[in-house]
Design an enzyme around this catalytic site. Structure first.
Site, mmCIF file in Angstrom:
data_model
loop_
_atom_site.group_PDB
_atom_site.id
_atom_site.type_symbol
_atom_site.label_atom_id
_atom_site.label_comp_id
_atom_site.label_asym_id
_atom_site.label_seq_id
_atom_site.Cartn_x
_atom_site.Cartn_y
_atom_site.Cartn_z
ATOM 1 N N SER A 69 11.772 11.557 0.781
ATOM 2 C CA SER A 69 12.108 10.170 0.427
ATOM 3 C C SER A 69 12.582 10.184 -1.023
ATOM 4 C CB SER A 69 10.835 9.319 0.543
ATOM 5 O OG SER A 69 10.986 8.070 -0.100
ATOM 6 N N TYR A 126 1.735 7.894 -0.401
ATOM 7 C CA TYR A 126 3.098 8.174 0.081
ATOM 8 C C TYR A 126 3.861 9.020 -0.938
ATOM 9 C CZ TYR A 126 7.591 7.085 2.382
ATOM 10 O OH TYR A 126 8.802 7.161 3.037
#
Ligand code: NAD
Length: 260
Positions: free
Chosen positions: A142, A155
């Protein structure tokens, strides 16, 4: 060139994983589809790929939060197709909270699925790739594998870990025609993001269009969501001979987010 090869795409019943599986199927790649949907629903999704693209596709609902699930997924693919050619680690979940309120069980789950599962699938699939002397490993990190945002501790930690793991695997496989790369998207229009928009609209008490402009796309200079087809096309390119020298890379697809 990819016709007849076999790919495992984790978390491919939805979103980006589904988009990458679609792009690979269009190239004639046989598929191991994975997700948490029940067997009959997952089998119908796999059947859809098979019918539309004339490839073979099976479904496994292995739970990749567990080490045994990761191993079982790779073994199921190998039992059906022989050694796996392409491994795409894509399954992931998200939870947003300040660190002092972050539920420890959510931390454990996000690290398990978004980071540890890639270690377990890679270590299980790699011997087969090494025997063939060819392989392509792609992990969905990401923009949050490259930079941080507040309230996303698990995350961001997991995605930075994926980028590190990618580099190590690239170095360990460099002498063979095996590559390992991470794709680092900004916002891609998927059910995961749609849910975040709903959550943020409730949290900020503002309408969804304002959430999109003022919250979600705020750090992304290009004010557009990438589409799953764009990530699928990149995955196909990374699997091609033209990308044989691209390894250990963390490739942003983030509308300029990490250019700042
Ligand atoms: P999504 O919610 O649409 O799909 C997630 C997939 O993971 C589904 O197929 C689901 O069944 C599967 N899954 C969930 N828990 C699982 C488990 N325990 N075991 C096996 N499979 C499981 O999500 P998405 O938006 O397509 O995201 C895919 C990946 O891309 C994730 O790793 C995510 O972090 C990353 N990513 C997404 C965006 C974005 O904007 N959508 C941006 C950057 C990175």
């Amino acid at each position: 060139m990819l016709k007849g090869k076999t790919a495992i795409v984790t978390g491919s019943t939805s979103g980006i994983g589904h988009g990458m599986a679609t792009a690979l199927a269009a190239e004639g790649v046989n598929l191991v589809i994975n997700g948490i949907e029940p067997p009959d629903r997952g089998a119908a999704i796999a059947e859809g790929f098979a019918k539309t693209h004339g490839v073979e596709a099976i479904y496994s609902n292995a739970n990749l939060m567990e080490r045994e699930g990761c191993e079982a997924l790779v073994r199921a693919g190998e039992a059906r197709f022989g050694a796996i050619d392409i491994l795409i680690n894509n399954a992931g979940v998200q939870h947003v909270a300040p660190i002092e309120d972050f539920p420890p069980e959510k931390w454990d789950a996000i690290i398990a699925l978004n980071l540890c599962s890639s270690f377990h699938t890679i270590r299980t699939a790699l011997p087969g790739m090494k025997k063939k002397g060819w392989g392509r490993i792609i992990s969905l990190a990401s923009a949050h594998g490259l930079v941080a945002s507040p309230f996303k501790s698990a995350y961001v930690a997991a995605k930075h870990g994926v980028v590190g793991l990618t580099k190590v695997v690239a170095l360990e496989t460099a002498e063979l025609d095996i590559t390992c790369n991470a794709i680092c998207p900004g916002y891609v229009w998927t059910p995961l993001v749609e849910k975040q928009i709903d959550d943020q609209a409730r949290a900020h008490n503002i309408p969804k269009d304002r959430v999109i402009g003022e919250v979600i796309l705020a750090p992304q200079p290009k004010k557009r969501f990438a589409q799953v087809e764009e990530i699928g096309a990149l995955a196909v390119f990374l699997c091609s001979d033209a990308a044989a020298s691209i390894t250990g890379a963390a490739l942003p697809v983030d509308g300029g987010w990490t250019a700042r």
